[in-house]
Design a protein around this motif. Structure first.
Motif, PDB file in Angstrom:
ATOM      1  N   PHE A  26       0.830  -1.192   0.000  1.00 15.67           N
ATOM      2  CA  PHE A  26       0.000   0.000   0.000  1.00 15.67           C
ATOM      3  C   PHE A  26       0.874   1.255   0.000  1.00 15.67           C
ATOM      4  CE2 PHE A  26      -3.323  -2.483   2.694  1.00 15.67           C
ATOM      5  CZ  PHE A  26      -3.585  -3.296   1.615  1.00 15.67           C
ATOM      6  N   ALA A  27       0.461   2.251  -0.769  1.00 13.44           N
ATOM      7  CA  ALA A  27       1.146   3.539  -0.752  1.00 13.44           C
ATOM      8  C   ALA A  27       0.640   4.404   0.397  1.00 13.44           C
ATOM      9  CB  ALA A  27       0.943   4.268  -2.084  1.00 13.44           C
ATOM     10  N   HIS A  28      -0.577   4.116   0.863  1.00 13.88           N
ATOM     11  CA  HIS A  28      -1.178   4.776   2.026  1.00 13.88           C
ATOM     12  C   HIS A  28      -1.990   3.733   2.770  1.00 13.88           C
ATOM     13  CE1 HIS A  28      -0.247   8.879   0.605  1.00 13.88           C
ATOM     14  NE2 HIS A  28      -0.563   8.431  -0.601  1.00 13.88           N
ATOM     15  N   ASP A  29      -2.332   4.016   4.025  1.00 12.36           N
ATOM     16  CA  ASP A  29      -3.171   3.092   4.781  1.00 12.36           C
ATOM     17  C   ASP A  29      -4.496   2.876   4.065  1.00 12.36           C
ATOM     18  OD1 ASP A  29      -1.245   2.887   6.728  1.00 12.36           O
ATOM     19  OD2 ASP A  29      -2.185   4.363   8.069  1.00 12.36           O
ATOM     20  N   ARG A  30      -4.996   1.675   4.116  1.00 10.40           N
ATOM     21  CA  ARG A  30      -6.242   1.358   3.439  1.00 10.40           C
ATOM     22  C   ARG A  30      -7.436   1.973   4.179  1.00 10.40           C
ATOM     23  NH1 ARG A  30      -7.805  -4.952   5.000  1.00 10.40           N
ATOM     24  NH2 ARG A  30      -8.526  -4.427   7.092  1.00 10.40           N
ATOM     25  N   VAL A  31      -8.544   2.116   3.458  1.00  9.69           N
ATOM     26  CA  VAL A  31      -9.814   2.561   4.024  1.00  9.69           C
ATOM     27  C   VAL A  31     -10.808   1.416   3.890  1.00  9.69           C
ATOM     28  CG1 VAL A  31     -11.769   4.133   3.716  1.00  9.69           C
ATOM     29  CG2 VAL A  31      -9.433   5.000   3.559  1.00  9.69           C
ATOM     30  N   ARG A  32     -11.591   1.179   4.945  1.00  9.84           N
ATOM     31  CA  ARG A  32     -12.589   0.113   4.921  1.00  9.84           C
ATOM     32  C   ARG A  32     -13.970   0.675   5.236  1.00  9.84           C
ATOM     33  NH1 ARG A  32     -15.825  -3.138   7.775  1.00  9.84           N
ATOM     34  NH2 ARG A  32     -15.934  -5.381   7.274  1.00  9.84           N
ATOM     35  N   ILE A  33     -14.971   0.241   4.474  1.00 10.00           N
ATOM     36  CA  ILE A  33     -16.367   0.601   4.701  1.00 10.00           C
ATOM     37  C   ILE A  33     -17.192  -0.677   4.608  1.00 10.00           C
ATOM     38  CG2 ILE A  33     -18.352   1.897   3.811  1.00 10.00           C
ATOM     39  CD1 ILE A  33     -16.426   3.985   2.744  1.00 10.00           C
ATOM     40  N   ASP A  34     -18.173  -0.822   5.482  1.00  7.41           N
ATOM     41  CA  ASP A  34     -19.032  -2.009   5.444  1.00  7.41           C
ATOM     42  C   ASP A  34     -19.732  -2.129   4.088  1.00  7.41           C
ATOM     43  OD1 ASP A  34     -18.386  -2.625   8.028  1.00  7.41           O
ATOM     44  OD2 ASP A  34     -20.227  -1.811   8.906  1.00  7.41           O
ATOM     45  N   THR A  35     -19.890  -3.350   3.631  1.00  7.83           N
ATOM     46  CA  THR A  35     -20.611  -3.603   2.384  1.00  7.83           C
ATOM     47  C   THR A  35     -22.090  -3.252   2.573  1.00  7.83           C
ATOM     48  OG1 THR A  35     -19.084  -5.393   1.828  1.00  7.83           O
ATOM     49  CG2 THR A  35     -21.199  -5.364   0.683  1.00  7.83           C
ATOM     50  N   PRO A  36     -22.665  -2.468   1.672  1.00  7.24           N
ATOM     51  CA  PRO A  36     -24.075  -2.075   1.824  1.00  7.24           C
ATOM     52  C   PRO A  36     -25.015  -3.260   1.641  1.00  7.24           C
ATOM     53  CG  PRO A  36     -23.260  -1.419  -0.332  1.00  7.24           C
ATOM     54  CD  PRO A  36     -22.067  -1.913   0.435  1.00  7.24           C
ATOM     55  N   LYS A  37     -26.219  -3.126   2.184  1.00  6.29           N
ATOM     56  CA  LYS A  37     -27.243  -4.166   2.031  1.00  6.29           C
ATOM     57  C   LYS A  37     -28.525  -3.504   1.535  1.00  6.29           C
ATOM     58  CE  LYS A  37     -25.325  -7.109   5.647  1.00  6.29           C
ATOM     59  NZ  LYS A  37     -25.581  -7.809   6.929  1.00  6.29           N
ATOM     60  N   PRO A  38     -29.048  -3.937   0.393  1.00  6.83           N
ATOM     61  CA  PRO A  38     -28.465  -4.954  -0.503  1.00  6.83           C
ATOM     62  C   PRO A  38     -27.248  -4.415  -1.224  1.00  6.83           C
ATOM     63  CG  PRO A  38     -30.391  -3.975  -1.523  1.00  6.83           C
ATOM     64  CD  PRO A  38     -30.338  -3.413  -0.127  1.00  6.83           C
ATOM     65  N   ALA A  39     -26.332  -5.316  -1.568  1.00  5.43           N
ATOM     66  CA  ALA A  39     -25.069  -4.926  -2.206  1.00  5.43           C
ATOM     67  C   ALA A  39     -25.209  -4.977  -3.720  1.00  5.43           C
ATOM     68  CB  ALA A  39     -23.944  -5.826  -1.729  1.00  5.43           C
ATOM     69  N   SER A  40     -26.118  -4.170  -4.253  1.00  6.61           N
ATOM     70  CA  SER A  40     -26.284  -4.097  -5.708  1.00  6.61           C
ATOM     71  C   SER A  40     -25.074  -3.404  -6.323  1.00  6.61           C
ATOM     72  CB  SER A  40     -27.541  -3.300  -6.049  1.00  6.61           C
ATOM     73  OG  SER A  40     -27.389  -1.947  -5.665  1.00  6.61           O
ATOM     74  N   PRO A  41     -24.811  -3.604  -7.600  1.00  8.07           N
ATOM     75  CA  PRO A  41     -23.649  -2.963  -8.228  1.00  8.07           C
ATOM     76  C   PRO A  41     -23.616  -1.453  -8.037  1.00  8.07           C
ATOM     77  CG  PRO A  41     -24.503  -4.670  -9.661  1.00  8.07           C
ATOM     78  CD  PRO A  41     -25.472  -4.552  -8.521  1.00  8.07           C
ATOM     79  N   ARG A  42     -24.749  -0.792  -8.160  1.00  5.99           N
ATOM     80  CA  ARG A  42     -24.741   0.666  -8.052  1.00  5.99           C
ATOM     81  C   ARG A  42     -24.587   1.142  -6.619  1.00  5.99           C
ATOM     82  NH1 ARG A  42     -26.588  -1.069 -12.485  1.00  5.99           N
ATOM     83  NH2 ARG A  42     -26.323   0.081 -14.429  1.00  5.99           N
ATOM     84  N   ALA A  43     -25.118   0.392  -5.655  1.00  8.47           N
ATOM     85  CA  ALA A  43     -24.899   0.724  -4.247  1.00  8.47           C
ATOM     86  C   ALA A  43     -23.430   0.548  -3.881  1.00  8.47           C
ATOM     87  CB  ALA A  43     -25.776  -0.152  -3.350  1.00  8.47           C
ATOM     88  N   VAL A  44     -22.833  -0.508  -4.401  1.00 13.85           N
ATOM     89  CA  VAL A  44     -21.415  -0.749  -4.151  1.00 13.85           C
ATOM     90  C   VAL A  44     -20.564   0.320  -4.831  1.00 13.85           C
ATOM     91  CG1 VAL A  44     -19.524  -2.348  -4.661  1.00 13.85           C
ATOM     92  CG2 VAL A  44     -21.682  -3.213  -3.738  1.00 13.85           C
TER      93      VAL A  44
END
Length: 251
Positions: A26-44
């Motif tokens: 990694f060039a910088h620390d990673r960022v994490r976000i919970d997967t949305p529900k429902p995890a449709s392509p556009r929501a993701v």
């Protein structure tokens, strides 16, 4: 920021970071976000935009891992994600959403490329098979650094049963198998892969690779077999590498 960006999309979390391809990290620390529900392509896609927007603006390509079969940017299976992904041109959706070039790759393929380029199989020529042991069995087949995508080796049938149903980490935990009993199943699985592909080396990934000393020596095969090195960084690093290469950028 000129580094390509990698995003690892999973059923519970979405993680991303720019990647320094010179060092494979990694060039910088990673960022994490919970997967949305429902995890449709556009929501993701909206979550992807948030993650990419957490870093300095750039036009660098983005690579995205997906836990499914990916063919020419189109997702063809969705075992652990929303079924609305099937048949979607994810490359096109995410390229539009992020306003930059985006390329999608199977998650095991991304991890395999990272291990071959920077990890346990770095510098190895010939046939490298990266096998990830977890809820299922993921696989990546690489020849002289070139990926053969979507191999799905966990779906092979051995003795009338699907391999991952008997030999994945989840099978060991579900059935309460000892390391010795589980390793007998792994031996049968890897011997089958030996007969089919005659690889030069197996690299074993997944969370259980941290316990390699408990079972690695119990797998009785002729091919060299070693644990992965990049662990949970492999997906992001491999995705960024895929995007970099597909964008036609010089290494």
């Amino acid at each position: 920021m000129k580094h390509p960006f990698g995003i690892d999309f999973g059923g519970t979390g979405i993680k991303g970071a720019p990647v320094d391809l010179k060092h494979g990290d990694f060039a910088h620390d990673r960022v994490r976000i919970d997967t949305p529900k429902p995890a449709s392509p556009r929501a993701v896609a909206e979550v992807f935009a948030q993650i990419v927007g957490s870093f300095p603006a750039s036009s660098s390509p983005v690579g995205v891992t997906v836990p499914g079969i990916v063919k020419h940017g189109v997702v063809l299976s969705a075992a652990n994600i929303d079924k609305s992904w099937i048949g979607e041109d994810a490359d096109a959706i995410f390229t539009e959403a992020l306003d930059r070039e985006v390329h999608v790759v199977n998650d095991a393929d991304a991890a395999g490329l990272a291990e071959a380029e920077y990890g346990a199989a770095k510098g190895r020529k010939g046939v490298v098979m990266v096998i990830t042991l977890g809820t299922g069995i993921g696989s990546a087949l690489i020849y002289d650094g070139v990926l053969v995508p979507n191999t799905e080796m966990g779906h092979l049938e051995i003795g009338g049963a699907v391999a991952e149903a008997r030999a994945a980490t989840s099978a060991r935990e579900r059935e309460g198998l000892s390391w010795e009993a589980w390793s007998e199943r792994l031996t049968a699985y890897f011997r089958h892969l030996e007969r089919l592909f005659t690889p030069d080396v197996f690299v074993i990934g997944g969370g259980v690779s941290k316990s390699w000393e408990k079972f690695g020596h119990l797998i009785e095969i002729d091919t060299e077999i070693i644990p992965a090195k990049l662990q949970n960084r492999a997906g992001i690093v491999g995705a960024a590498l895929v995007a970099h290469r597909k964008a036609g950028l010089a290494d």
